[in-house]
Design an enzyme around this catalytic site. Structure first.
Site, PDB file in Angstrom:
ATOM      1  N   ASP A 197     -49.655  -4.857  59.800  1.00 17.07           N
ATOM      2  CA  ASP A 197     -48.353  -5.371  59.391  1.00 17.07           C
ATOM      3  C   ASP A 197     -48.501  -6.258  58.147  1.00 17.07           C
ATOM      4  O   ASP A 197     -49.565  -6.820  57.906  1.00 17.07           O
ATOM      5  CB  ASP A 197     -47.769  -6.188  60.565  1.00 17.07           C
ATOM      6  N   HIS A 208     -47.275  -0.701  50.604  1.00 17.22           N
ATOM      7  CA  HIS A 208     -47.702   0.411  51.467  1.00 17.22           C
ATOM      8  C   HIS A 208     -48.854   1.179  50.825  1.00 17.22           C
ATOM      9  O   HIS A 208     -49.782   1.620  51.500  1.00 17.22           O
ATOM     10  CB  HIS A 208     -46.528   1.356  51.733  1.00 17.22           C
ATOM     11  N   LEU A 256     -66.830   8.122  64.888  1.00 15.93           N
ATOM     12  CA  LEU A 256     -65.581   7.434  65.220  1.00 15.93           C
ATOM     13  C   LEU A 256     -64.437   8.427  65.446  1.00 15.93           C
ATOM     14  O   LEU A 256     -64.300   9.417  64.715  1.00 15.93           O
ATOM     15  CB  LEU A 256     -65.222   6.523  64.028  1.00 15.93           C
TER      16      LEU A 256
HETATM   17  C1  IPE Z   1     -44.947  -2.435  63.517  1.00 17.12           C
HETATM   18  O1  IPE Z   1     -44.588  -3.161  62.411  1.00 17.12           O
HETATM   19  C2  IPE Z   1     -45.008  -0.959  63.189  1.00 17.12           C
HETATM   20  C3  IPE Z   1     -46.111  -0.546  62.328  1.00 17.12           C
HETATM   21  C4  IPE Z   1     -47.060  -1.334  61.932  1.00 17.12           C
HETATM   22  C5  IPE Z   1     -46.119   0.833  61.935  1.00 17.12           C
HETATM   23  P1  IPE Z   1     -43.062  -3.529  62.102  1.00 17.12           P
HETATM   24  O2  IPE Z   1     -43.054  -4.315  60.856  1.00 17.12           O
HETATM   25  O3  IPE Z   1     -42.229  -2.293  62.128  1.00 17.12           O
HETATM   26  O4  IPE Z   1     -42.681  -4.413  63.362  1.00 17.12           O
HETATM   27  P2  IPE Z   1     -41.551  -5.536  63.526  1.00 17.12           P
HETATM   28  O5  IPE Z   1     -40.267  -4.970  62.996  1.00 17.12           O
HETATM   29  O6  IPE Z   1     -41.992  -6.723  62.740  1.00 17.12           O
HETATM   30  O7  IPE Z   1     -41.517  -5.825  64.989  1.00 17.12           O
HETATM   31  C1  IPE Z   2     -46.403  -2.497  57.874  1.00 20.42           C
HETATM   32  O1  IPE Z   2     -45.925  -3.345  56.878  1.00 20.42           O
HETATM   33  C2  IPE Z   2     -46.279  -1.035  57.516  1.00 20.42           C
HETATM   34  C3  IPE Z   2     -45.231  -0.305  58.267  1.00 20.42           C
HETATM   35  C4  IPE Z   2     -44.517  -0.777  59.243  1.00 20.42           C
HETATM   36  C5  IPE Z   2     -44.993   1.083  57.869  1.00 20.42           C
HETATM   37  P1  IPE Z   2     -44.398  -3.762  56.790  1.00 20.42           P
HETATM   38  O2  IPE Z   2     -43.675  -2.781  55.938  1.00 20.42           O
HETATM   39  O3  IPE Z   2     -43.811  -3.925  58.147  1.00 20.42           O
HETATM   40  O4  IPE Z   2     -44.500  -5.153  56.048  1.00 20.42           O
HETATM   41  P2  IPE Z   2     -43.642  -6.466  56.325  1.00 20.42           P
HETATM   42  O5  IPE Z   2     -43.739  -6.756  57.778  1.00 20.42           O
HETATM   43  O6  IPE Z   2     -42.227  -6.170  55.917  1.00 20.42           O
HETATM   44  O7  IPE Z   2     -44.277  -7.507  55.487  1.00 20.42           O
HETATM   45 MG    MG Z   3     -43.615  -5.496  59.389  1.00 22.18          MG
END
Ligand code: IPE
Ligand code: IPE
Ligand code: MG
Length: 239
Positions: free
Chosen positions: A18, A35, A129
């Site tokens: 995240d 990303h 792995l």
């Molecule tokens: C969790 O992250 C999903 C992935 C890492 C793919 P999110 O950014 O979607 O989760 P929330 O919205 O903070 O709970």
């Molecule tokens: C995680 O990073 C990647 C996905 C959920 C695809 P985020 O896109 O959720 O990044 P933040 O949480 O907004 O910083």
């Molecule tokens: Mg996120």
């Protein structure tokens, strides 16, 4: 610093990667750049985990709830999948890595589904792995799909309700034949599961780091493993 020799390497590490968006925002960049950088980190982490002797690494790439994001962001993520699936085939072959996808792939475009199938097919005999990517994955959705399949098998007389124990139910999940995660790492400081591996994480040790996913590196992984080694896993018993 290298990992101390006496440390136990968890067999299965699950990752909620995240913070890509916040990483980009901090730099005044569009979220999609976060990303992109995050994909580079995934590739490096696969190599590191393989080198360390971790047997299973399961990363959350795209949740069933992530479709709520803007069409632009979802589209950019799909393009990144397309690109990284090809790269991953090379990384997997070079590192003896077997790739598996969990989640409901039927919602993706045909070429992405074909790419996923190809990755699994061409890496299935690798013995190092196992790298598991959760895409269009939601823990509740996985449990719902497993329950529907099990109900259909019961209706067809393949099994009876009294035969349904935890092992039989788990064999209907996307993670059938995989051990449960020993360690869950979530980056970017959020203290929640966000619908990840709800069945499988029942007794997993959780480590949360403030590090944003694109900044995650070998040192961060080693730090999490050191914390894991300090935990006393009781599984409900008394020691
Ligand atoms: C969790 O992250 C999903 C992935 C890492 C793919 P999110 O950014 O979607 O989760 P929330 O919205 O903070 O709970
Ligand atoms: C995680 O990073 C990647 C996905 C959920 C695809 P985020 O896109 O959720 O990044 P933040 O949480 O907004 O910083
Ligand atoms: Mg996120």
């Amino acid at each position: 610093m290298a990992l101390e020799e006496n440390l136990v390497i968890p067999q299965h590490v699950a990752l909620i990667l995240d913070g890509n968006g916040r990483w980009a925002k901090k730099r005044g960049l569009p979220r999609t750049m976060g990303h992109k950088e995050g994909c580079v980190t995934v590739e490096k982490t696969v190599e590191t985990a393989a080198r360390m002797g971790i047997k299973y690494l399961t990363v959350y790439g795209f949740s069933t709830e992530n479709w709520k994001r803007s069409a632009e962001e979802v589209g950019a993520l799909m393009q990144l999948f397309r690109y990284y699936m090809v790269r991953l085939l090379k990384v997997a072959s070079a590192n003896n890595v077997r790739v598996k996808m969990i989640g409901d792939r039927t919602r993706f475009d045909k070429d992405i589904i074909e790419g996923i199938n190809r990755l699994e097919r061409e890496t299935k005999d690798n013995t190092g792995l196992t790298f598991v990517i959760a895409v269009n994955y939601g823990g509740r959705d996985e449990i719902r799909r497993a329950a529907a399949k099990l109900a259909a098998d019961c209706a067809q007389g393949k099994c009876t309700p009294d035969q349904v124990d935890e092992a039989l139910f788990a064999s209907y999940l996307d993670t059938a034949d995989m051990p449960d995660p020993d360690l869950l790492i979530r980056t970017s400081g959020e203290l929640r599961l966000s619908n990840y591996l709800l069945w499988q994480l029942a007794y997993t040790e959780i480590v949360v780091t403030d590090c944003l996913w694109p900044d995650f590196d070998q040192e961060e992984l080693e730090r999490a493993i050191r914390q894991y080694n300090k935990r006393d896993r009781r599984f409900g018993g008394v020691k």
